[in-house]
Scaffold this motif. Structure first.
Motif, PDB file in Angstrom:
ATOM      1  N   ARG A  72       0.858  -1.180   0.000  1.00 15.13           N
ATOM      2  CA  ARG A  72       0.000   0.000   0.000  1.00 15.13           C
ATOM      3  C   ARG A  72       0.897   1.233   0.000  1.00 15.13           C
ATOM      4  O   ARG A  72       1.694   1.419   0.923  1.00 15.13           O
ATOM      5  CB  ARG A  72      -0.918  -0.012   1.223  1.00 15.13           C
ATOM      6  CG  ARG A  72      -1.913   1.136   1.246  1.00 15.13           C
ATOM      7  CD  ARG A  72      -2.775   1.055   2.490  1.00 15.13           C
ATOM      8  NE  ARG A  72      -3.693   2.175   2.570  1.00 15.13           N
ATOM      9  CZ  ARG A  72      -4.885   2.206   1.994  1.00 15.13           C
ATOM     10  NH1 ARG A  72      -5.291   1.166   1.292  1.00 15.13           N
ATOM     11  NH2 ARG A  72      -5.681   3.251   2.112  1.00 15.13           N
ATOM     12  N   VAL A  73       0.772   2.028  -1.025  1.00 16.30           N
ATOM     13  CA  VAL A  73       1.576   3.242  -1.128  1.00 16.30           C
ATOM     14  C   VAL A  73       0.676   4.427  -0.799  1.00 16.30           C
ATOM     15  O   VAL A  73      -0.352   4.637  -1.445  1.00 16.30           O
ATOM     16  CB  VAL A  73       2.177   3.392  -2.542  1.00 16.30           C
ATOM     17  CG1 VAL A  73       3.026   4.648  -2.616  1.00 16.30           C
ATOM     18  CG2 VAL A  73       3.011   2.168  -2.890  1.00 16.30           C
ATOM     19  N   GLU A  74       1.075   5.188   0.190  1.00 17.29           N
ATOM     20  CA  GLU A  74       0.238   6.281   0.674  1.00 17.29           C
ATOM     21  C   GLU A  74       0.560   7.602  -0.023  1.00 17.29           C
ATOM     22  O   GLU A  74       1.723   7.910  -0.271  1.00 17.29           O
ATOM     23  CB  GLU A  74       0.439   6.456   2.188  1.00 17.29           C
ATOM     24  CG  GLU A  74       0.044   5.246   3.028  1.00 17.29           C
ATOM     25  CD  GLU A  74      -1.450   5.005   3.020  1.00 17.29           C
ATOM     26  OE1 GLU A  74      -2.210   5.946   2.685  1.00 17.29           O
ATOM     27  OE2 GLU A  74      -1.873   3.872   3.351  1.00 17.29           O
ATOM     28  N   PRO A  75      -0.467   8.403  -0.325  1.00 15.72           N
ATOM     29  CA  PRO A  75      -0.229   9.754  -0.853  1.00 15.72           C
ATOM     30  C   PRO A  75       0.461  10.608   0.206  1.00 15.72           C
ATOM     31  O   PRO A  75       0.167  10.482   1.404  1.00 15.72           O
ATOM     32  CB  PRO A  75      -1.644  10.275  -1.139  1.00 15.72           C
ATOM     33  CG  PRO A  75      -2.523   9.066  -1.160  1.00 15.72           C
ATOM     34  CD  PRO A  75      -1.902   8.083  -0.219  1.00 15.72           C
ATOM     35  N   GLU A  76       1.374  11.461  -0.232  1.00 19.51           N
ATOM     36  CA  GLU A  76       2.070  12.364   0.690  1.00 19.51           C
ATOM     37  C   GLU A  76       2.112  13.762   0.103  1.00 19.51           C
ATOM     38  O   GLU A  76       2.343  13.935  -1.096  1.00 19.51           O
ATOM     39  CB  GLU A  76       3.497  11.869   0.953  1.00 19.51           C
ATOM     40  CG  GLU A  76       3.569  10.554   1.702  1.00 19.51           C
ATOM     41  CD  GLU A  76       5.011  10.125   1.941  1.00 19.51           C
ATOM     42  OE1 GLU A  76       5.799  10.935   2.465  1.00 19.51           O
ATOM     43  OE2 GLU A  76       5.345   8.986   1.579  1.00 19.51           O
ATOM     44  N   ASP A  77       1.885  14.749   0.959  1.00 15.68           N
ATOM     45  CA  ASP A  77       1.883  16.150   0.522  1.00 15.68           C
ATOM     46  C   ASP A  77       3.316  16.646   0.380  1.00 15.68           C
ATOM     47  O   ASP A  77       3.842  17.364   1.234  1.00 15.68           O
ATOM     48  CB  ASP A  77       1.107  17.005   1.518  1.00 15.68           C
ATOM     49  CG  ASP A  77       0.932  18.443   1.033  1.00 15.68           C
ATOM     50  OD1 ASP A  77       1.312  18.723  -0.125  1.00 15.68           O
ATOM     51  OD2 ASP A  77       0.440  19.277   1.811  1.00 15.68           O
ATOM     52  N   ILE A  78       3.942  16.232  -0.710  1.00 15.07           N
ATOM     53  CA  ILE A  78       5.321  16.631  -1.013  1.00 15.07           C
ATOM     54  C   ILE A  78       5.270  17.598  -2.190  1.00 15.07           C
ATOM     55  O   ILE A  78       4.655  17.300  -3.212  1.00 15.07           O
ATOM     56  CB  ILE A  78       6.172  15.403  -1.390  1.00 15.07           C
ATOM     57  CG1 ILE A  78       6.181  14.379  -0.243  1.00 15.07           C
ATOM     58  CG2 ILE A  78       7.596  15.817  -1.751  1.00 15.07           C
ATOM     59  CD1 ILE A  78       6.789  13.039  -0.628  1.00 15.07           C
ATOM     60  N   VAL A 112       6.252   8.983  -6.575  1.00 10.37           N
ATOM     61  CA  VAL A 112       4.925   8.360  -6.648  1.00 10.37           C
ATOM     62  C   VAL A 112       4.063   8.766  -5.458  1.00 10.37           C
ATOM     63  O   VAL A 112       2.876   9.069  -5.617  1.00 10.37           O
ATOM     64  CB  VAL A 112       5.046   6.822  -6.748  1.00 10.37           C
ATOM     65  CG1 VAL A 112       3.713   6.142  -6.423  1.00 10.37           C
ATOM     66  CG2 VAL A 112       5.500   6.415  -8.139  1.00 10.37           C
ATOM     67  N   ASN A 113       4.629   8.802  -4.254  1.00 16.44           N
ATOM     68  CA  ASN A 113       3.873   9.252  -3.086  1.00 16.44           C
ATOM     69  C   ASN A 113       3.330  10.666  -3.304  1.00 16.44           C
ATOM     70  O   ASN A 113       2.182  10.969  -2.989  1.00 16.44           O
ATOM     71  CB  ASN A 113       4.739   9.237  -1.826  1.00 16.44           C
ATOM     72  CG  ASN A 113       5.167   7.848  -1.406  1.00 16.44           C
ATOM     73  OD1 ASN A 113       6.323   7.466  -1.580  1.00 16.44           O
ATOM     74  ND2 ASN A 113       4.249   7.078  -0.842  1.00 16.44           N
ATOM     75  N   ALA A 114       4.189  11.526  -3.864  1.00 11.30           N
ATOM     76  CA  ALA A 114       3.787  12.912  -4.126  1.00 11.30           C
ATOM     77  C   ALA A 114       2.718  12.980  -5.218  1.00 11.30           C
ATOM     78  O   ALA A 114       1.733  13.723  -5.111  1.00 11.30           O
ATOM     79  CB  ALA A 114       5.003  13.740  -4.529  1.00 11.30           C
ATOM     80  N   VAL A 128       0.573  -1.056  -8.148  1.00 13.45           N
ATOM     81  CA  VAL A 128       0.519  -0.218  -6.955  1.00 13.45           C
ATOM     82  C   VAL A 128       1.801   0.584  -6.766  1.00 13.45           C
ATOM     83  O   VAL A 128       1.770   1.750  -6.377  1.00 13.45           O
ATOM     84  CB  VAL A 128       0.261  -1.100  -5.703  1.00 13.45           C
ATOM     85  CG1 VAL A 128       0.312  -0.261  -4.440  1.00 13.45           C
ATOM     86  CG2 VAL A 128      -1.078  -1.794  -5.818  1.00 13.45           C
ATOM     87  N   ILE A 129       2.950  -0.039  -7.030  1.00 20.12           N
ATOM     88  CA  ILE A 129       4.237   0.577  -6.729  1.00 20.12           C
ATOM     89  C   ILE A 129       4.610   1.676  -7.717  1.00 20.12           C
ATOM     90  O   ILE A 129       5.208   2.673  -7.349  1.00 20.12           O
ATOM     91  CB  ILE A 129       5.344  -0.508  -6.703  1.00 20.12           C
ATOM     92  CG1 ILE A 129       5.132  -1.431  -5.500  1.00 20.12           C
ATOM     93  CG2 ILE A 129       6.721   0.115  -6.618  1.00 20.12           C
ATOM     94  CD1 ILE A 129       5.286  -0.763  -4.156  1.00 20.12           C
TER      95      ILE A 129
END
Length: 303
Positions: A72-78, A112-114, A128-129
């Motif tokens: 599970r890859v989480e969104p991050e406010d980057i 990807v998170n960003a 997912v990755i």
């Protein structure tokens, strides 16, 4: 749980077991294998061993690979430096030091998170990755790359990369004074025969061509523009090292002891051009050299 059984052969004697397993089990990265040692998932002759253990002929190695966890890859406010965006693609100017997509042991802080935070939709072809990721640039390489926001865009762009029709130009600072104005490096690239974590020019490698042009020459350094005709992993780093001019800051393919204190290779993906997946028009994007790159050039010009 998957179990892998191996027996050490004469030609493999005295190798470190972690290096041997990296060679023998290609689907596992060296970092993953190190984790197996830490979790006591590797035995030799029914006894747990350390990663530095040197194998002997006839040793029976038992490797227990745990079941894969649901990723599970989480969104991050980057913050992202977005050069261009529409409903099909987003073009990013990636900073040096940012990893493009998550990997075992590094699931946070990536591009990807960003992207997952900033974009509602990304193509799902790479799972997912790597959602939306059509191509990559190294962690310590800065510069422009395109991300697909839907599967149609992804397939369209992937076909262009496969055909080598996408324009990709990089600026690199390399060791030594290059006497020629430029040239073409046509040398196949594959896994290094002794270190599977590295790449090298090898006879059995994949076709690889880099065009380079010398832009400036300093005391003991040269600024070059490299255009990729093909896109092999670490291609510019491997090719420039191959002709005797490794990238400044590259401790993998260059000087182990750097003359200048740099974090990673001085390499910037400056220009990217491609056919838009929906309009079928050619579009091109250019990104400014990062400040640390510009400061380094200004310093060299004063020497």
């Amino acid at each position: 749980m998957e179990k892998i059984l191996l027996e050490v052969q004469q030609s493999e004697e005295a190798q470190r077991i972690d290096k041997l397993l990296t060679l023998k089990i290609e689907k596992l990265s060296r970092n993953f294998i190190q984790g197996l040692f830490e979790n006591e998932s590797i035995k030799v002759n029914d006894k747990f061993v350390k990663s530095k253990y040197k194998v002997k002929v006839g040793d029976k190695i038992e490797v227990d690979i745990p079941e894969a966890e649901e990723l599970r890859v989480e969104p991050e406010d980057i913050p992202l430096n977005i050069i261009y965006e529409d409903e099909d693609v987003v073009v990013i100017n990636k900073p040096q030091g940012m990893v493009v997509h998550p990997a075992p042991g590094n699931y946070n802080g990536t591009l990807v998170n960003a992207l997952l935070y900033h974009c509602k939709d990304l193509s799902g072809i790479n799972g997912v990755i790597r959602p939306g990721i059509v191509h990559r640039i190294d962690k310590d390489t800065s510069g422009v790359l395109v991300v697909a926001k839907n599967d149609n865009a992804h397939n369209h762009l992937a076909a262009q990369f496969k055909e080598h029709s996408i324009k990709r130009e990089y600026y690199a600072l390399v060791e030594g004074r290059i006497k020629k104005e430029g040239g073409v490096i046509n040398a196949p690239i594959g896994r290094h025969v002794n270190d599977r974590l590295k790449f090298a020019v090898v006879k059995e490698g994949k076709h690889a061509v880099t065009h380079y042009e010398v832009l400036e020459v300093y005391g003991g350094y040269s600024l070059v523009k490299c255009r990729l005709e093909t896109g092999r992993t670490h291609q510019i780093r491997v090719h420039m090292s191959f002709i005797g001019h490794p990238l400044v800051g590259d401790t993998v393919y260059g000087l182990k002891k750097q003359k200048m204190a740099q974090t990673g290779q001085v390499l910037h993906a400056k220009t990217l051009g491609f056919i838009h997946p929906k309009t079928n028009e050619y579009i091109e994007f250019d990104s400014e050299l990062p400040e640390n790159f510009k400061r380094l050039l200004e310093k060299l010009r004063k020497i």
